[in-house]
Design a protein around this motif. Structure first.
Motif, short mmCIF file in Angstrom:
data_model
loop_
_atom_site.label_atom_id
_atom_site.label_comp_id
_atom_site.label_asym_id
_atom_site.label_seq_id
_atom_site.Cartn_x
_atom_site.Cartn_y
_atom_site.Cartn_z
N GLY A 197 -48.37 9.49 21.91
CA GLY A 197 -48.21 8.34 22.49
C GLY A 197 -48.04 7.60 20.59
N LEU A 198 -48.81 7.91 20.11
CA LEU A 198 -48.85 7.34 18.14
C LEU A 198 -47.79 8.10 17.02
CD1 LEU A 198 -50.05 5.94 15.84
CD2 LEU A 198 -51.55 7.66 15.38
N TRP A 239 -44.55 8.09 18.59
CA TRP A 239 -43.41 7.79 19.62
C TRP A 239 -43.99 5.67 19.32
CZ3 TRP A 239 -39.32 10.02 19.50
CH2 TRP A 239 -39.33 11.73 19.75
N GLY A 240 -45.20 5.49 19.08
CA GLY A 240 -45.04 4.39 19.08
C GLY A 240 -44.71 3.97 17.45
N ALA A 288 -40.88 3.38 17.27
CA ALA A 288 -40.42 2.74 18.21
C ALA A 288 -41.22 1.37 17.14
CB ALA A 288 -41.13 2.31 19.20
N ALA A 289 -41.59 1.39 16.49
CA ALA A 289 -42.09 -0.39 16.15
C ALA A 289 -41.12 -0.30 14.59
CB ALA A 289 -43.35 -0.14 15.58
N TRP A 346 -41.19 9.55 10.14
CA TRP A 346 -41.41 8.20 10.37
C TRP A 346 -41.23 8.02 8.75
CZ3 TRP A 346 -47.60 8.34 11.65
CH2 TRP A 346 -47.19 8.71 12.82
#
Length: 118
Positions: free
Chosen positions: A60-61, A63-64, A67-68, A99
């Protein structure tokens, strides 16, 4: 430590007998330094136990942050630099680079999109 000449007791590590002056023995040599990078005095030592390591980060982190980064590219570049510089495992290093470059790519895309002349 006892003198081999006169048998009197001497201090530990003494090279000569304090009573007769005879050579008692050489002190034990210091053990060789451990292999690896030398550590400067006062430098903190980080010990990482990878045997108990779980996943680098939760999915979750992972892909989060991507997305952010689409909305706020500085988030991706900031998190990427943080994970890149403080990597405790090869997975976190790769994730930090991903990232960072996603955030950088989105920034370049927004720049090119904003400079388009009508």
């Amino acid at each position: 430590m006892f003198c081999p000449q006169c048998g009197k007791e001497n201090e530990a590590g003494a090279r000569f007998c304090g009573h007769c002056g005879a050579a008692v023995g050489e002190p034990a040599p210091e053990p060789p330094p451990a292999p690896g990078r030398p550590v400067a005095p006062g430098e903190p030592v980080r010990i990482v136990d990878l045997s108990r390591a779980g996943p680098a980060v939760s999915p979750g982190l992972k892909w989060g942050v991507i997305a952010a980064s689409v909305v706020f590219p500085i988030v991706g570049m900031g998190m990427g630099l943080y994970y890149w510089m403080r990597a405790e495992s090869p997975e976190k290093l790769a994730l930090g680079k991903t990232w960072f470059f996603v955030g950088l790519g989105i920034t370049v895309f927004y720049f090119l999109l904003g400079t388009e002349q009508y």
